[in-house]
Design a protein around this motif. Structure first.
Motif, PDB file in Angstrom:
ATOM      1  N   LEU A  62       1.058 105.697  45.214  1.00 21.38           N
ATOM      2  CA  LEU A  62       1.091 106.106  46.626  1.00 21.38           C
ATOM      3  C   LEU A  62       1.516 104.924  47.498  1.00 21.38           C
ATOM      4  N   GLU A  63       0.908 103.783  47.246  1.00 20.33           N
ATOM      5  CA  GLU A  63       1.212 102.598  48.065  1.00 20.33           C
ATOM      6  C   GLU A  63       2.652 102.120  47.843  1.00 20.33           C
ATOM      7  N   MET A  64       3.132 102.235  46.620  1.00 15.02           N
ATOM      8  CA  MET A  64       4.521 101.835  46.345  1.00 15.02           C
ATOM      9  C   MET A  64       5.478 102.676  47.181  1.00 15.02           C
ATOM     10  N   ALA A  65       5.206 103.983  47.236  1.00 14.57           N
ATOM     11  CA  ALA A  65       6.078 104.889  48.006  1.00 14.57           C
ATOM     12  C   ALA A  65       6.053 104.513  49.481  1.00 14.57           C
ATOM     13  N   ARG A  66       4.844 104.230  49.976  1.00 14.92           N
ATOM     14  CA  ARG A  66       4.715 103.880  51.403  1.00 14.92           C
ATOM     15  C   ARG A  66       5.409 102.562  51.719  1.00 14.92           C
ATOM     16  N   PHE A  67       5.193 101.560  50.859  1.00 14.56           N
ATOM     17  CA  PHE A  67       5.798 100.251  51.119  1.00 14.56           C
ATOM     18  C   PHE A  67       7.321 100.373  51.136  1.00 14.56           C
ATOM     19  N   GLY A  68       7.864 101.079  50.137  1.00 12.93           N
ATOM     20  CA  GLY A  68       9.319 101.243  50.047  1.00 12.93           C
ATOM     21  C   GLY A  68       9.880 101.891  51.305  1.00 12.93           C
ATOM     22  N   ARG A  69       9.191 102.886  51.794  1.00  9.11           N
ATOM     23  CA  ARG A  69       9.646 103.588  53.004  1.00  9.11           C
ATOM     24  C   ARG A  69       9.605 102.663  54.225  1.00  9.11           C
ATOM     25  N   ASP A  70       8.546 101.859  54.333  1.00  7.85           N
ATOM     26  CA  ASP A  70       8.330 101.100  55.565  1.00  7.85           C
ATOM     27  C   ASP A  70       9.031  99.740  55.608  1.00  7.85           C
ATOM     28  N   CYS A  71       9.413  99.192  54.465  1.00 10.32           N
ATOM     29  CA  CYS A  71       9.971  97.839  54.522  1.00 10.32           C
ATOM     30  C   CYS A  71      11.433  97.893  54.968  1.00 10.32           C
ATOM     31  N   ASP A  72      11.913  96.748  55.493  1.00 12.70           N
ATOM     32  CA  ASP A  72      13.240  96.774  56.113  1.00 12.70           C
ATOM     33  C   ASP A  72      14.345  96.255  55.186  1.00 12.70           C
TER      34      ASP A  72
END
Ligand code: 13P
Ligand code: SF4
Length: 363
Positions: A81-91
């Motif tokens: 879950l966190e991997m998906a969120r980080f990937g989405r939010d990082c620039d």
């Protein structure tokens, strides 16, 4: 010809087990590098990441050297879950996902404008393999009265056919929420996680029949014996483990939830039923505690799996370097499919953003 009834689907699943074996036969273990070679690769990768504006997102089960590299370079190590969120939010312009295929696909679906690479495209998951879209679609069509909830360890096509996608850290909360609305659930693919949710929530759930080849090997009999040897140890288990194992656990949760429990529980010894890759982070967060891997076979059997996911183990410094250098192993999800799969994925992320997730267990 595709199966058309639930009975045919079930008998067809035996064939999928053979398919899992075929994939396993192809799982290539990376060559072992000495310290000097590792250092050389680490430096080359760091340089490439800076030049290309790339970020490494790694799962806890991957080689510690990749987890360290992710953290040293502004990337991330986490549960799915966190991997998906980080990937989405990082620039970053490029995401390199060290994990298994479904993690790369989820990253691409959530970040269509980023280039998503993986060290290897061979790294898959027994749950993904055992839930092919053709059979799954028939199963869903047979039960139109049920809300379709699928585990993140599935293909983009299976996600696109679902109403909700969940990871192990959020599955219980989502099903509980659906149950409160009086909904009946069709669950796929992990039967152990499904039956754990069913027992814990009391929800009306119809389960697909597949399992994680790593967690399925944990045995309650051996765990019971081990508990006698370490009477003060807490037992931490991932919910992909069989129900008899989960019944013995003090905490059941996702990889991150297991790590948090290891840090927060007062016990100084912990027996851990999940992939051994997690021990790197466990030892980091609780350096003075002792972590023991849960047994993977009964007293009379020999160890078969040794709690190491063969596909996670395919990610290496060399394959990461090669894919980043050549920008190869690109994850592509057809736009129409990605749009459909985005809906249940986004539903999960919105739910996670609006709800405090509960950690379950006796502790
Ligand atoms: P987590 O979401 O807990 O990281 O689990 C992913 C997985 O594949 C476990 O086997
Ligand atoms: Fe899939 Fe099991 Fe490997 Fe996780 S550990 S990726 S569920 S095969």
């Amino acid at each position: 010809m595709s199966p058309t009834t639930a009975a045919e689907i079930t008998s067809d699943l035996a064939a999928d087990t053979l398919l899992v074996r075929e994939y396993l036969d192809r799982a290539v273990r990376p060559a072992v590098l000495d310290e000097e070679q590792q250092q050389k690769y680490r430096e080359m990768i760091k340089e490439l990441m800076a030049v290309k504006n790339a970020r490494l997102v790694a799962h806890y089960y991957t080689d510690p050297v990749l987890q360290e590299l992710a953290e040293e370079t502004g990337g991330f190590v986490g549960d799915s879950l966190e991997m998906a969120r980080f990937g989405r939010d990082c620039d970053a312009e490029i995401l390199v996902v060290a994990g298994v295929k479904f993690m790369g696909e989820s990253a691409k679906i959530l970040s269509p404008d980023k280039t998503v690479l993986m060290p290897t495209l061979q790294a898959t998951c027994s749950l993904d393999i055992a839930c092919p879209i053709e059979k799954f679609s028939v199963f869903c069509d047979e039960h139109p009265d049920r809300i379709v909830v699928v585990y993140a360890n599935t293909s983009a096509a299976v996600k696109a056919r679902s109403d909700w996608v969940v990871t192990s850290s959020i599955a219980l909360d989502v099903v509980e929420h659906l149950m409160e609305q009086g909904k009946k659930v069709l669950w796929a693919p992990d039967k152990h996680l499904g039956s754990y949710i069913q027992k814990t929530t009391g929800a009306d759930m119809l389960l697909w029949d597949a399992a994680c080849i790593v967690h399925e090997e944990f045995k309650a009999r051996g765990l019971n014996a081990m508990r006698k040897m370490y009477p003060d140890a807490a037992i931490l288990a991932h919910p992909e483990s069989p129900s008899a194992v989960l019944e013995l656990a003090d905490v059941v949760g996702s990889t991150t939830q297991i790590i948090n429990a290891a840090k927060n529980l007062p016990n100084t010894e912990m027996i851990v039923a999940t992939d051994q890759g997690i021990f790197h982070k466990l030892q980091q967060v609780a350096p003075h505690k002792k972590f023991i891997i849960a047994p993977t076979a009964g007293n009379d059997a020999t160890c078969r799996s040794c709690a190491q996911c063969p596909w996670m183990g395919m990610n290496s410094l060399q394959s990461l370097y090669l894919s980043l250098d050549a920008q190869s192993n690109v994850i592509d999800v057809a736009a129409e499919l990605a749009e459909k799969a985005m809906i249940p994925l986004q539903r999960m992320l919105d739910f996670a953003a609006n709800n405090q997730l509960k950690v379950r267990g006796k502790a």
